[in-house]
Design a protein around this motif. Structure first.
Motif, mmCIF file in Angstrom:
data_model
loop_
_atom_site.group_PDB
_atom_site.id
_atom_site.type_symbol
_atom_site.label_atom_id
_atom_site.label_comp_id
_atom_site.label_asym_id
_atom_site.label_seq_id
_atom_site.Cartn_x
_atom_site.Cartn_y
_atom_site.Cartn_z
ATOM 1 N N SER A 1 -18.754 64.968 12.141
ATOM 2 C CA SER A 1 -17.447 65.499 11.728
ATOM 3 C C SER A 1 -16.317 64.925 12.571
ATOM 4 C CB SER A 1 -17.453 67.034 11.837
ATOM 5 O OG SER A 1 -18.382 67.605 10.946
ATOM 6 N N ILE A 2 -16.538 64.836 13.878
ATOM 7 C CA ILE A 2 -15.509 64.295 14.768
ATOM 8 C C ILE A 2 -15.198 62.849 14.416
ATOM 9 C CG2 ILE A 2 -15.125 63.493 17.140
ATOM 10 C CD1 ILE A 2 -14.404 66.412 16.668
ATOM 11 N N ASN A 3 -16.221 62.062 14.162
ATOM 12 C CA ASN A 3 -15.984 60.661 13.800
ATOM 13 C C ASN A 3 -15.196 60.556 12.495
ATOM 14 O OD1 ASN A 3 -17.179 59.389 16.015
ATOM 15 N ND2 ASN A 3 -19.223 59.571 15.141
ATOM 16 N N LYS A 4 -15.521 61.403 11.528
ATOM 17 C CA LYS A 4 -14.759 61.411 10.273
ATOM 18 C C LYS A 4 -13.290 61.728 10.527
ATOM 19 C CE LYS A 4 -16.420 63.697 6.742
ATOM 20 N NZ LYS A 4 -17.074 64.797 5.980
ATOM 21 N N LEU A 5 -13.055 62.746 11.340
ATOM 22 C CA LEU A 5 -11.677 63.155 11.610
ATOM 23 C C LEU A 5 -10.919 62.102 12.405
ATOM 24 C CD1 LEU A 5 -12.281 66.923 12.366
ATOM 25 C CD2 LEU A 5 -10.671 66.039 10.665
ATOM 26 N N LEU A 6 -11.557 61.542 13.426
ATOM 27 C CA LEU A 6 -10.864 60.562 14.257
ATOM 28 C C LEU A 6 -10.555 59.289 13.478
ATOM 29 C CD1 LEU A 6 -12.652 60.916 17.723
ATOM 30 C CD2 LEU A 6 -10.497 61.922 16.938
ATOM 31 N N ASN A 7 -11.383 58.965 12.507
ATOM 32 C CA ASN A 7 -11.099 57.801 11.657
ATOM 33 C C ASN A 7 -9.938 58.058 10.715
ATOM 34 O OD1 ASN A 7 -13.101 56.156 12.725
ATOM 35 N ND2 ASN A 7 -14.660 56.881 11.283
ATOM 36 N N ARG A 8 -9.659 59.316 10.442
ATOM 37 C CA ARG A 8 -8.611 59.663 9.489
ATOM 38 C C ARG A 8 -7.292 60.050 10.159
ATOM 39 N NH1 ARG A 8 -7.418 62.309 4.608
ATOM 40 N NH2 ARG A 8 -5.154 62.090 4.504
ATOM 41 N N ILE A 9 -7.375 60.761 11.276
ATOM 42 C CA ILE A 9 -6.155 61.259 11.919
ATOM 43 C C ILE A 9 -5.406 60.124 12.601
ATOM 44 C CG2 ILE A 9 -5.239 62.732 13.760
ATOM 45 C CD1 ILE A 9 -7.533 64.684 13.165
ATOM 46 N N GLN A 10 -4.155 59.988 12.243
ATOM 47 C CA GLN A 10 -3.295 58.991 12.881
ATOM 48 C C GLN A 10 -2.111 59.710 13.525
ATOM 49 O OE1 GLN A 10 -4.228 55.879 13.205
ATOM 50 N NE2 GLN A 10 -6.066 56.218 11.970
ATOM 51 N N ASP A 30 1.936 65.779 6.485
ATOM 52 C CA ASP A 30 1.692 65.170 7.796
ATOM 53 C C ASP A 30 0.990 66.128 8.750
ATOM 54 O OD1 ASP A 30 2.996 62.787 7.019
ATOM 55 O OD2 ASP A 30 4.946 63.649 7.517
ATOM 56 N N PHE A 31 0.185 67.025 8.182
ATOM 57 C CA PHE A 31 -0.489 68.026 8.994
ATOM 58 C C PHE A 31 -1.985 68.027 8.686
ATOM 59 C CE2 PHE A 31 3.822 69.491 8.053
ATOM 60 C CZ PHE A 31 4.314 69.765 9.326
ATOM 61 N N VAL A 32 -2.761 68.474 9.668
ATOM 62 C CA VAL A 32 -4.180 68.715 9.434
ATOM 63 C C VAL A 32 -4.580 69.992 10.165
ATOM 64 C CG1 VAL A 32 -4.831 67.135 11.325
ATOM 65 C CG2 VAL A 32 -6.536 67.851 9.639
ATOM 66 N N PHE A 33 -5.194 70.902 9.408
ATOM 67 C CA PHE A 33 -5.694 72.158 9.951
ATOM 68 C C PHE A 33 -7.176 71.950 10.266
ATOM 69 C CE2 PHE A 33 -2.099 72.989 7.260
ATOM 70 C CZ PHE A 33 -1.374 73.947 7.947
ATOM 71 N N THR A 34 -7.524 72.051 11.531
ATOM 72 C CA THR A 34 -8.875 71.679 11.958
ATOM 73 C C THR A 34 -9.763 72.856 12.318
ATOM 74 O OG1 THR A 34 -8.105 71.379 14.239
ATOM 75 C CG2 THR A 34 -8.105 69.429 12.796
ATOM 76 N N GLY A 35 -9.280 74.085 12.152
ATOM 77 C CA GLY A 35 -10.103 75.216 12.563
ATOM 78 C C GLY A 35 -10.474 75.077 14.028
ATOM 79 N N LYS A 93 -4.293 70.810 -5.843
ATOM 80 C CA LYS A 93 -2.839 70.919 -5.973
ATOM 81 C C LYS A 93 -2.450 72.379 -6.104
ATOM 82 C CE LYS A 93 1.256 68.892 -7.958
ATOM 83 N NZ LYS A 93 2.025 70.141 -7.899
ATOM 84 N N LEU A 94 -1.624 72.809 -5.169
ATOM 85 C CA LEU A 94 -1.094 74.162 -5.178
ATOM 86 C C LEU A 94 0.410 74.081 -4.985
ATOM 87 C CD1 LEU A 94 -3.764 75.909 -2.902
ATOM 88 C CD2 LEU A 94 -3.518 76.175 -5.375
ATOM 89 N N GLY A 95 1.155 74.576 -5.935
ATOM 90 C CA GLY A 95 2.607 74.471 -5.854
ATOM 91 C C GLY A 95 3.043 73.026 -5.788
ATOM 92 N N ASP A 96 3.858 72.712 -4.792
ATOM 93 C CA ASP A 96 4.393 71.358 -4.639
ATOM 94 C C ASP A 96 3.558 70.484 -3.725
ATOM 95 O OD1 ASP A 96 6.594 72.041 -6.255
ATOM 96 O OD2 ASP A 96 7.679 72.865 -4.531
ATOM 97 N N PHE A 97 2.367 70.945 -3.353
ATOM 98 C CA PHE A 97 1.597 70.238 -2.328
ATOM 99 C C PHE A 97 0.165 69.960 -2.775
ATOM 100 C CE2 PHE A 97 4.904 72.689 -0.250
ATOM 101 C CZ PHE A 97 5.524 71.713 0.513
ATOM 102 N N ILE A 98 -0.394 68.909 -2.194
ATOM 103 C CA ILE A 98 -1.793 68.568 -2.433
ATOM 104 C C ILE A 98 -2.560 68.781 -1.132
ATOM 105 C CG2 ILE A 98 -3.429 66.733 -2.991
ATOM 106 C CD1 ILE A 98 -1.298 65.568 -4.835
ATOM 107 N N PHE A 99 -3.601 69.577 -1.210
ATOM 108 C CA PHE A 99 -4.448 69.879 -0.062
ATOM 109 C C PHE A 99 -5.730 69.046 -0.187
ATOM 110 C CE2 PHE A 99 -1.594 73.374 -0.594
ATOM 111 C CZ PHE A 99 -1.380 73.902 0.668
ATOM 112 N N GLU A 100 -5.991 68.231 0.819
ATOM 113 C CA GLU A 100 -7.199 67.392 0.818
ATOM 114 C C GLU A 100 -8.239 68.010 1.746
ATOM 115 O OE1 GLU A 100 -8.765 62.942 2.101
ATOM 116 O OE2 GLU A 100 -6.609 63.340 1.972
ATOM 117 N N ILE A 101 -9.444 68.171 1.241
ATOM 118 C CA ILE A 101 -10.515 68.835 1.981
ATOM 119 C C ILE A 101 -11.422 67.803 2.648
ATOM 120 C CG2 ILE A 101 -12.473 70.412 1.819
ATOM 121 C CD1 ILE A 101 -9.700 71.654 1.150
ATOM 122 N N MET A 102 -11.736 68.051 3.908
ATOM 123 C CA MET A 102 -12.767 67.295 4.606
ATOM 124 C C MET A 102 -13.796 68.298 5.130
ATOM 125 S SD MET A 102 -12.531 64.658 7.878
ATOM 126 C CE MET A 102 -11.693 63.365 6.935
#
Length: 212
Positions: free
Chosen positions: A175-184, A146-151, A121-130
């Motif tokens: 990693s790709i399978n993890k992301l594809l299961n999560r990204i909607q 509603d964003f994901v930073f994927t490098g 939690k930073l400021g008003d937002f929660i950053f989730e790490i994968m």
């Protein structure tokens, strides 16, 4: 509060640096390439923002080469994976010793190591790490609102470059399978290029075994 994001395009490799105001006073940066630090300082001053944290999506120079210069002017927490924390201290692992456009460097400041599934939690937002290695050992993706930073793990064109000595195709597929299961419906903000939404054609390309 709706997250607003400004994007800076770095001169080297046109990598992205993202600036995220987390409240009325403070800002977080995701990746710091070789964008002129003076211009970043001007941005912070003109917007009355204090830099409190930097996330690194991975250890490659085009995403972290400006950290040492930035740290001359600001005190901030540096968030990265355990592998990234180690590799940015090594000129070969961060690739800076191979790049004529960037002076070889080591990042020795204290790091705040992040872990898979961690919520920050930073400021008003929660950053989730994968944790998403493959393109490099230290890769992470960061979900916020509603964003994901994927490098460089997901780029709009499809597969990332996987021919670095420390790239790992097996890790990439996990990693790709993890992301594809999560990204909607999240907007994807990659390490290079414009933001985009996941499509079925991109999903199919990413699911293929990489041939790099």
């Amino acid at each position: 509060m709706q997250l607003k994001i400004d994007r800076l395009v770095n001169p080297y490799k046109e990598s992205n640096t993202y600036l995220l105001p987390i409240n009325k006073d403070n800002i977080v940066i995701i990746d710091v390439g070789n964008y002129p630090i003076k211009l970043i300082n001007d941005y912070l001053k003109n917007n009355n923002k204090q830099l409190v944290a930097v996330f690194l999506t991975h250890e490659h120079s085009d995403h972290c080469s400006g950290i040492n210069e930035l740290a001359k002017y600001h005190e901030f927490d540096l968030y990265c994976s355990e592998a990234c924390a180690s590799n940015i201290e090594n000129e070969k692992q961060n690739l800076s010793c191979y790049i004529t456009a960037i002076t070889p460097f080591k990042i020795l400041q204290k790091k705040r190591k992040v872990y898979d599934g961690e919520l920050i939690k930073l400021g008003d937002f929660i950053f989730e790490i994968m944790i998403t290695p493959g393109h490099s050992p230290g890769g992470i993706s960061i979900f916020v609102q509603d964003f994901v930073f994927t490098g460089d793990t997901i780029l709009e064109k499809g597969k990332p470059y996987l021919a670095f000595p420390h790239s790992n195709k097996t890790d990439y597929l996990i990693s790709i399978n993890k992301l594809l299961n999560r990204i909607q419906n999240q907007t994807i903000l990659p390490g290079h290029g414009d933001d985009f939404l996941m499509t079925e054609s991109i999903r199919k390309k990413l699911k293929l075994t990489p041939e790099h």
